[in-house]
Design a protein around this motif. Structure first.
Motif, PDB file in Angstrom:
ATOM      1  N   SER A 124       0.844  -1.203   0.000  1.00  0.00           N
ATOM      2  CA  SER A 124       0.000   0.000   0.000  1.00  0.00           C
ATOM      3  C   SER A 124       0.878   1.251   0.000  1.00  0.00           C
ATOM      4  O   SER A 124       2.082   1.184   0.279  1.00  0.00           O
ATOM      5  CB  SER A 124      -0.884   0.020   1.246  1.00  0.00           C
ATOM      6  OG  SER A 124      -0.057   0.128   2.394  1.00  0.00           O
ATOM      7  N   LEU A 125       0.247   2.386  -0.265  1.00  0.00           N
ATOM      8  CA  LEU A 125       0.975   3.659  -0.243  1.00  0.00           C
ATOM      9  C   LEU A 125       1.502   3.928   1.167  1.00  0.00           C
ATOM     10  O   LEU A 125       2.636   4.374   1.345  1.00  0.00           O
ATOM     11  CB  LEU A 125       0.034   4.793  -0.695  1.00  0.00           C
ATOM     12  CG  LEU A 125       0.610   6.202  -0.643  1.00  0.00           C
ATOM     13  CD1 LEU A 125       1.813   6.349  -1.572  1.00  0.00           C
ATOM     14  CD2 LEU A 125      -0.447   7.238  -0.997  1.00  0.00           C
ATOM     15  N   GLU A 126       0.681   3.598   2.165  1.00  0.00           N
ATOM     16  CA  GLU A 126       1.074   3.841   3.561  1.00  0.00           C
ATOM     17  C   GLU A 126       2.348   3.064   3.888  1.00  0.00           C
ATOM     18  O   GLU A 126       3.262   3.574   4.522  1.00  0.00           O
ATOM     19  CB  GLU A 126      -0.046   3.412   4.532  1.00  0.00           C
ATOM     20  CG  GLU A 126      -1.328   4.231   4.442  1.00  0.00           C
ATOM     21  CD  GLU A 126      -2.115   3.995   3.159  1.00  0.00           C
ATOM     22  OE1 GLU A 126      -2.080   2.865   2.647  1.00  0.00           O
ATOM     23  OE2 GLU A 126      -2.741   4.948   2.653  1.00  0.00           O
TER      24      GLU A 126
ATOM     25  N   GLN B 234       5.220   4.789   2.291  1.00  0.00           N
ATOM     26  CA  GLN B 234       5.582   6.019   3.010  1.00  0.00           C
ATOM     27  C   GLN B 234       6.315   5.702   4.315  1.00  0.00           C
ATOM     28  O   GLN B 234       7.126   6.490   4.784  1.00  0.00           O
ATOM     29  CB  GLN B 234       4.313   6.835   3.311  1.00  0.00           C
ATOM     30  CG  GLN B 234       3.738   7.475   2.056  1.00  0.00           C
ATOM     31  CD  GLN B 234       2.321   7.985   2.246  1.00  0.00           C
ATOM     32  OE1 GLN B 234       1.591   7.491   3.105  1.00  0.00           O
ATOM     33  NE2 GLN B 234       1.922   8.959   1.444  1.00  0.00           N
ATOM     34  N   ALA B 235       6.020   4.533   4.883  1.00  0.00           N
ATOM     35  CA  ALA B 235       6.627   4.173   6.170  1.00  0.00           C
ATOM     36  C   ALA B 235       8.024   3.557   6.023  1.00  0.00           C
ATOM     37  O   ALA B 235       8.700   3.309   7.021  1.00  0.00           O
ATOM     38  CB  ALA B 235       5.708   3.193   6.901  1.00  0.00           C
TER      39      ALA B 235
ATOM     40  N   GLU C  43      -0.262   5.921  -7.341  1.00  0.00           N
ATOM     41  CA  GLU C  43       0.007   6.762  -6.157  1.00  0.00           C
ATOM     42  C   GLU C  43       1.415   6.482  -5.619  1.00  0.00           C
ATOM     43  O   GLU C  43       2.166   7.394  -5.277  1.00  0.00           O
ATOM     44  CB  GLU C  43      -1.022   6.461  -5.052  1.00  0.00           C
ATOM     45  CG  GLU C  43      -2.404   7.014  -5.352  1.00  0.00           C
ATOM     46  CD  GLU C  43      -3.481   6.450  -4.416  1.00  0.00           C
ATOM     47  OE1 GLU C  43      -4.634   6.841  -4.592  1.00  0.00           O
ATOM     48  OE2 GLU C  43      -3.168   5.609  -3.546  1.00  0.00           O
ATOM     49  N   ILE C  44       1.761   5.193  -5.576  1.00  0.00           N
ATOM     50  CA  ILE C  44       3.084   4.812  -5.062  1.00  0.00           C
ATOM     51  C   ILE C  44       4.179   5.368  -5.982  1.00  0.00           C
ATOM     52  O   ILE C  44       5.173   5.924  -5.528  1.00  0.00           O
ATOM     53  CB  ILE C  44       3.186   3.273  -4.908  1.00  0.00           C
ATOM     54  CG1 ILE C  44       2.268   2.810  -3.774  1.00  0.00           C
ATOM     55  CG2 ILE C  44       4.627   2.832  -4.651  1.00  0.00           C
ATOM     56  CD1 ILE C  44       2.195   1.308  -3.571  1.00  0.00           C
ATOM     57  N   CYS C  45       3.956   5.250  -7.293  1.00  0.00           N
ATOM     58  CA  CYS C  45       4.959   5.746  -8.251  1.00  0.00           C
ATOM     59  C   CYS C  45       5.181   7.246  -8.066  1.00  0.00           C
ATOM     60  O   CYS C  45       6.318   7.721  -8.067  1.00  0.00           O
ATOM     61  CB  CYS C  45       4.505   5.492  -9.684  1.00  0.00           C
ATOM     62  SG  CYS C  45       4.481   3.766 -10.083  1.00  0.00           S
ATOM     63  N   GLU C  46       4.079   7.986  -7.916  1.00  0.00           N
ATOM     64  CA  GLU C  46       4.208   9.443  -7.744  1.00  0.00           C
ATOM     65  C   GLU C  46       5.012   9.764  -6.489  1.00  0.00           C
ATOM     66  O   GLU C  46       5.883  10.633  -6.490  1.00  0.00           O
ATOM     67  CB  GLU C  46       2.821  10.092  -7.662  1.00  0.00           C
ATOM     68  CG  GLU C  46       2.208  10.265  -9.046  1.00  0.00           C
ATOM     69  CD  GLU C  46       0.722  10.560  -9.003  1.00  0.00           C
ATOM     70  OE1 GLU C  46       0.220  10.956  -7.934  1.00  0.00           O
ATOM     71  OE2 GLU C  46       0.069  10.361 -10.045  1.00  0.00           O
TER      72      GLU C  46
END
Ligand code: SF4
Length: 446
Positions: free
Chosen positions: A147-149, A152-153, A176-179
């Protein structure tokens, strides 16, 4: 009695990767009667399909160590690690590799990245067989992100890294992850490896869910892509259900009637056979037929008619998806793939590259028939080539322009030359300025 309109996402049911693996499974059962044939992991996340293959004699195992020496082993569309392949080879097994070409492409990327020393990140579900197979290709540790979270972590994202995705991952989350990654690090290489059938399916499902009062997602709860579809629908439609078959729909009908449901959307995972989709729709349709002629409702018969159908004798465009020793399989935007005899392709045709890039070709629909294993669509490439080449020859004749041909045969008083499958007779007096006596010497020349 309820009164609802049923709409189905166009790309529902078996994708070509699963369909091709299932077809291969049945064909090897026929080809090797009496031999032990194993499927390494369930060929598809669908109990009905797997159950039918098991009752037809196939044996389900989960580890290469469970198969007998010298047996036949089917690798499913998810693929396996190179280590598993090696172990099967060392046990002298005949490996029938049904790894989907989309998955193979990711193996190639990750293998190369590993050899070049790039850190590899995969967006996907940890422990999913496809992800496990991909991870096995890299000689370096691989990071799997769900996931994106999670992304980010991460305490640190290594630069000069290679990013790929599980083929059935959510395209929205991948984006979203790519961005996020592109803002954080330089020199990353991001490969969009979500397969296009998954992307289309997710997009069509999202559009349908926006418009529906109820969304039915048909498939197995163990199927990753089915669960993704369920998540997409739940975000857009409060009454979303993941069902395995028609029997799970029946208890829901009274509540839908009570709530005066008008539109029901249907989608299905890549591992769901069309027979189950039909059964679910038939159940809802038979229990929701509106007797009001003013209504827009449709019944099952209407629904089946509304499924986009290929027409016999039509010429359409399609993408080459896979091939075996006899046929080349083409996605012609129908529920089933079509197949072309391999012999219709030029001897130097690069099948591997065509599968890899999903080469688009024009094909002629020769026949469509229903079989026990679903719809069989026979296509022809040579029919299209012949028509095109014949038109070119006619134009060359009209315009008096030369064409290059290959002499394929010697006949009485002349030779037969071929122009892309179109046979042309050349009389011996027309071959050279003088009359030719030794026609055999021309055979094979251009
Ligand atoms: S979902 Fe896509 S990648 Fe997976 S088997 Fe089907 S076609 Fe291949």
């Amino acid at each position: 009695m309820g009164s609802w309109k049923i709409e189905s996402a166009k790309s529902s049911g078996f994708c070509f990767g699963v369909e091709s693996a299932v077809k291969t499974a049945y064909s090897i059962l026929e080809k090797y009667p009496g031999r032990k044939i194993y499927m390494l992991g369930e060929i598809t996340h669908n109990e009905t399909v797997v159950g039918d293959l098991l009752s037809s004699g196939m044996i389900l195992v989960h580890e290469p160590g469970e198969v007998d020496e010298g047996s036949v082993v089917l690798i499913r569309a998810h693929g396996v690690t190179p280590q598993v392949m090696e172990e099967l080879s060392s046990r002298n097994c005949e490996i029938i590799d049904c790894t989907c070409p989309f998955v193979k492409k990711i193996h190639t990327i990750v293998n190369k990245a590993g050899k070049e020393g790039h850190p590899v990140y995969i967006t996907g579900t940890k422990g999913h067989p496809e992800v496990v197979g991909i991870c096995g290709e890299s000689t370096h540790p691989v990071t799997v992100i769900s996931s994106l979270e999670e992304c980010q972590a991460l305490p640190n994202i290594e630069s000069d890294s290679v990013w790929v995705s599980q083929t059935t991952f959510s395209s929205k989350v991948f984006q979203e992850i790519c961005e996020f990654v592109q803002k954080k690090i330089a020199n990353d290489q991001i490969f969009g490896t979500i397969c296009y059938t998954t992307e289309n399916r997710q997009r069509e499902t999202a559009d349908l869910a926006e418009l529906s009062d109820v969304m039915i997602v048909i498939g197995s709860k163990t199927s990753s892509n089915t669960k993704k579809l369920y998540d997409i629908c739940s975000d857009r439609c409060a009454l979303t259900y993941l069902v395995g078959g028609a029997e799970e729909v029946l208890p829901l009908l009274p509540m839908w009637r009570e709530r005066k449901v008008k539109r029901i959307g249907v989608t299905a995972g890549a591992s769901t056979p069309v027979s189950i989709i039909r059964e679910v729709i038939q159940t809802m349709s038979e229990n929701g037929v509106n007797t009001n002629p003013e209504s827009n409702d449709i019944n099952f018969g209407d629904y089946i008619e509304s499924i986009p159908q290929l027409r016999k004798n039509a010429t359409v465009k399609g993408a080459i998806t896979t091939c075996d020793s006899d046929f080349v399989y083409v996605d012609v935007h129908d529920k089933s793939e079509g197949k072309i005899p391999r012999s219709e392709f030029e001897p130097d045709f690069d099948f591997e590259a065509a599968v890899e890039e999903h080469k688009e070709i024009e094909v002629y629909v020769k026949s469509i028939r229903n079989t026990d294993m679903g719809k069989e669509i026979i296509l022809s490439k040579s029919h299209v080539d012949f028509s095109k080449n014949k038109a070119e020859i006619e134009a060359a004749y009209e315009n008096k322009t030369p064409v290059t041909v290959k002499i394929t045969n010697v006949v009485k008083d002349g030779v037969i030359a071929s122009y892309g499958g179109v046979d042309i007779y050349i009389h011996r007096t027309q071959l050279e300025l003088n009359v030719v006596n030794d026609l055999e010497a021309y055979k094979g020349k251009t």
